[in-house]
Design an enzyme around this catalytic site. Structure first.
Site, PDB file in Angstrom:
ATOM      1  CB  VAL A  39      -0.960   0.025   1.218  1.00  0.00           C
ATOM      2  CG1 VAL A  39      -1.746   1.330   1.251  1.00  0.00           C
ATOM      3  CG2 VAL A  39      -1.915  -1.166   1.189  1.00  0.00           C
ATOM      4  CG  ASP A  77       9.424  -0.759   5.539  1.00  0.00           C
ATOM      5  OD1 ASP A  77       8.289  -0.816   5.016  1.00  0.00           O
ATOM      6  OD2 ASP A  77       9.891  -1.668   6.249  1.00  0.00           O
ATOM      7  CB  THR A 101      -1.899  -0.013  10.197  1.00  0.00           C
ATOM      8  OG1 THR A 101      -0.773   0.601   9.584  1.00  0.00           O
ATOM      9  CG2 THR A 101      -1.500  -1.369  10.768  1.00  0.00           C
ATOM     10  CG  HIS A 133     -11.852  -1.511   6.935  1.00  0.00           C
ATOM     11  ND1 HIS A 133     -12.480  -1.522   5.719  1.00  0.00           N
ATOM     12  CD2 HIS A 133     -10.638  -2.058   6.732  1.00  0.00           C
ATOM     13  CE1 HIS A 133     -11.674  -2.050   4.823  1.00  0.00           C
ATOM     14  NE2 HIS A 133     -10.554  -2.387   5.411  1.00  0.00           N
TER      15      HIS A 133
HETATM   16  O1  TXD Z   1      -8.877  -0.090   4.172  1.00  0.00           O
HETATM   17  C1  TXD Z   1      -7.850  -0.184   4.775  1.00  0.00           C
HETATM   18  N1  TXD Z   1      -7.605   0.604   5.819  1.00  0.00           N
HETATM   19  C2  TXD Z   1      -6.820  -1.160   4.389  1.00  0.00           C
HETATM   20  C3  TXD Z   1      -5.859  -1.553   5.377  1.00  0.00           C
HETATM   21  C4  TXD Z   1      -6.683  -1.599   3.041  1.00  0.00           C
HETATM   22  C5  TXD Z   1      -5.596  -2.328   2.674  1.00  0.00           C
HETATM   23  C6  TXD Z   1      -4.536  -2.694   3.580  1.00  0.00           C
HETATM   24  N2  TXD Z   1      -4.882  -2.480   4.960  1.00  0.00           N
HETATM   25  C7  TXD Z   1      -3.818  -2.642   5.967  1.00  0.00           C
HETATM   26  O2  TXD Z   1      -2.716  -1.772   5.670  1.00  0.00           O
HETATM   27  C8  TXD Z   1      -3.194  -4.012   6.017  1.00  0.00           C
HETATM   28  O3  TXD Z   1      -4.015  -4.914   6.751  1.00  0.00           O
HETATM   29  C9  TXD Z   1      -1.893  -3.708   6.735  1.00  0.00           C
HETATM   30  O4  TXD Z   1      -2.136  -3.580   8.136  1.00  0.00           O
HETATM   31  C10 TXD Z   1      -1.518  -2.321   6.178  1.00  0.00           C
HETATM   32  C11 TXD Z   1      -0.442  -2.352   5.116  1.00  0.00           C
HETATM   33  O5  TXD Z   1      -0.816  -3.222   4.084  1.00  0.00           O
HETATM   34  P1  TXD Z   1       0.255  -3.679   2.964  1.00  0.00           P
HETATM   35  O6  TXD Z   1      -0.448  -4.563   2.014  1.00  0.00           O
HETATM   36  O7  TXD Z   1       1.000  -2.509   2.456  1.00  0.00           O
HETATM   37  O8  TXD Z   1       1.240  -4.559   3.868  1.00  0.00           O
HETATM   38  P2  TXD Z   1       2.767  -4.883   3.612  1.00  0.00           P
HETATM   39  O9  TXD Z   1       3.053  -4.965   2.143  1.00  0.00           O
HETATM   40  O10 TXD Z   1       3.077  -6.046   4.471  1.00  0.00           O
HETATM   41  O11 TXD Z   1       3.554  -3.597   4.141  1.00  0.00           O
HETATM   42  C12 TXD Z   1       3.697  -3.259   5.473  1.00  0.00           C
HETATM   43  C13 TXD Z   1       5.054  -2.609   5.623  1.00  0.00           C
HETATM   44  C14 TXD Z   1       6.238  -3.575   5.370  1.00  0.00           C
HETATM   45  O12 TXD Z   1       7.076  -3.041   4.358  1.00  0.00           O
HETATM   46  C15 TXD Z   1       6.935  -3.633   6.722  1.00  0.00           C
HETATM   47  O13 TXD Z   1       8.356  -3.805   6.624  1.00  0.00           O
HETATM   48  C16 TXD Z   1       6.584  -2.286   7.303  1.00  0.00           C
HETATM   49  O14 TXD Z   1       5.208  -2.110   6.966  1.00  0.00           O
HETATM   50  N3  TXD Z   1       6.772  -2.181   8.741  1.00  0.00           N
HETATM   51  C17 TXD Z   1       7.228  -1.047   9.329  1.00  0.00           C
HETATM   52  N4  TXD Z   1       7.547   0.153   8.818  1.00  0.00           N
HETATM   53  C18 TXD Z   1       7.965   1.105   9.674  1.00  0.00           C
HETATM   54  N5  TXD Z   1       8.073   0.885  11.004  1.00  0.00           N
HETATM   55  C19 TXD Z   1       7.758  -0.298  11.558  1.00  0.00           C
HETATM   56  N6  TXD Z   1       7.876  -0.497  12.878  1.00  0.00           N
HETATM   57  C20 TXD Z   1       7.303  -1.332  10.702  1.00  0.00           C
HETATM   58  N7  TXD Z   1       6.925  -2.621  10.910  1.00  0.00           N
HETATM   59  C21 TXD Z   1       6.605  -3.128   9.702  1.00  0.00           C
END
Ligand code: TXD
Length: 323
Positions: free
Chosen positions: A22, A42, A128, A184
């Site tokens: 996302v 990240d 998230t 949601h």
């Molecule tokens: O409608 C909505 N609100 C949503 C929510 C629609 C789609 C996705 N939705 C939620 O967004 C999904 O359930 C996840 O909780 C988030 C992010 O979804 P995404 O598909 O982008 O997940 P990824 O690809 O796993 O990316 C999460 C990133 C990944 O690169 C991790 O390394 C990073 O988060 N991450 C962090 N970044 C910074 N700081 C910390 N502590 C951290 N931990 C993990």
């Protein structure tokens, strides 16, 4: 429609915390729409820098001049107008929803504090999951006025409903306006009476059984994509939905959109973030619109709120040491 009060467009800066699916797609949308420079952060070193470089290398072809910076250091996010938090972990085998909530809650609380420390005036947009609870926790951790903190979900849920209505009727989605309130998840509240095709309520165009089928598909919209993809969830429509909120605020558009907003008595609800129609402009949520609901719609919204409230209490208990 851009207001003359738009946040200085050329120098606008949006930080996206979490450079996963996302986050990186959102960075692309923001830059390619020429809305703002983007800082992508990240915890996994290399990932945000790699995505940023890849997006920078597309600029000549896409015809924009926006900076996209990848980093693991919050100092690079300083002075952002908007901070979007997409950071989190997906559920792993054997992990309960509660474990996931605890993990993501800790990640988001930490991210909120770090981001706000460097951008004390930023508007905060949470993505998230579990969305409504995470937005509440981030607001608590931020110490910001509630109208500057909001969650993205209603635009996505409404976009899914809009898509299914358009497909069913064989009309352009551009002519369909759909409204989904509530949390949601399974208890979202799609509102057929307030969903229209060129101004005509869908209740005039579709029978009750068909509408119910489209509502079910909307409720299941996220899971349907996960089932097809097998690894990971939806991110194109979520990124578009988040970008719509960012655009509305940066350009001070006063758009009326379903947004997880803090309620203080509206709809008979208090001290909760949940999806309701809100007017978004340069100061964040400028007002919440209170729709006239039938008893059944109001009951559905209240049962959605009840489940969010229980999870809020549970999350506050889990985090009582740190919040
Ligand atoms: O409608 C909505 N609100 C949503 C929510 C629609 C789609 C996705 N939705 C939620 O967004 C999904 O359930 C996840 O909780 C988030 C992010 O979804 P995404 O598909 O982008 O997940 P990824 O690809 O796993 O990316 C999460 C990133 C990944 O690169 C991790 O390394 C990073 O988060 N991450 C962090 N970044 C910074 N700081 C910390 N502590 C951290 N931990 C993990």
């Amino acid at each position: 429609m851009n207001s003359p009060d738009a946040i200085a467009h050329a120098s606008a800066r949006v930080s996206v915390i979490g450079a996963g699916n996302v986050g990186s797609t959102l960075a692309q949308r923001i830059a390619e729409k020429n809305l703002a420079d983007v800082v992508l952060l990240d915890v996994v070193a290399g990932r945000p820098q790699g995505v940023a470089l890849d997006l920078m290398e597309a600029r000549g072809i896409e015809g924009h001049n926006r900076q996209i910076i990848g980093t693991v250091d919050y100092a690079d996010t300083a002075d952002s107008n908007i901070v979007v938090i997409t950071a989190g972990l997906p559920r792993k085998p054997g992990m309960s929803r509660d474990d996931l909530m605890r993990t993501n809650a800790n990640i988001v609380v930490e991210a909120t504090r770090m981001a706000i420390a460097h951008s004390p005036n930023a508007l905060l947009v949470l993505v998230t999951n579990p969305l409504d609870v995470i937005t509440y926790l981030s607001w608590k951790a931020s110490g910001r006025p509630a109208h500057q903190v909001m969650g993205m979900a209603g635009i996505l849920d409404s976009a899914r409903f809009q898509t299914f209505i358009a497909l069913e009727l064989g009309v352009s989605p551009a002519d369909v306006s759909a409204m989904v309130l509530g949390s949601h998840g399974d208890l979202m509240v799609p509102l057929p009476r307030y969903s229209t095709v060129s101004g005509i309520p869908i209740t005039e165009l579709l029978d009750a059984a068909t509408i119910e089928r489209l509502i079910e598909r909307t409720r299941n919209g996220g899971a349907e994509v996960v089932e097809l993809m097998q690894t990971g969830g939806a991110y194109y429509a979520p990124a578009s939905s988040t970008c719509r909120m960012i655009e509305a605020m940066l350009l001070n558009q006063s758009r009326l959109l379903p947004v997880a907003s803090y309620l203080q008595g509206e709809y008979g609800l208090q001290d909760i973030f949940i999806g309701v129609p809100a007017r978004l402009g340069k100061s964040g949520i400028e007002s919440v619109l209170e729709l006239d609901l039938t008893d059944a719609e109001r009951e559905a919204l209240h049962s959605s709120a009840k489940s969010v409230r229980q999870k809020n209490a549970q999350a506050l208990e889990m985090l009582k040491e740190s919040l």
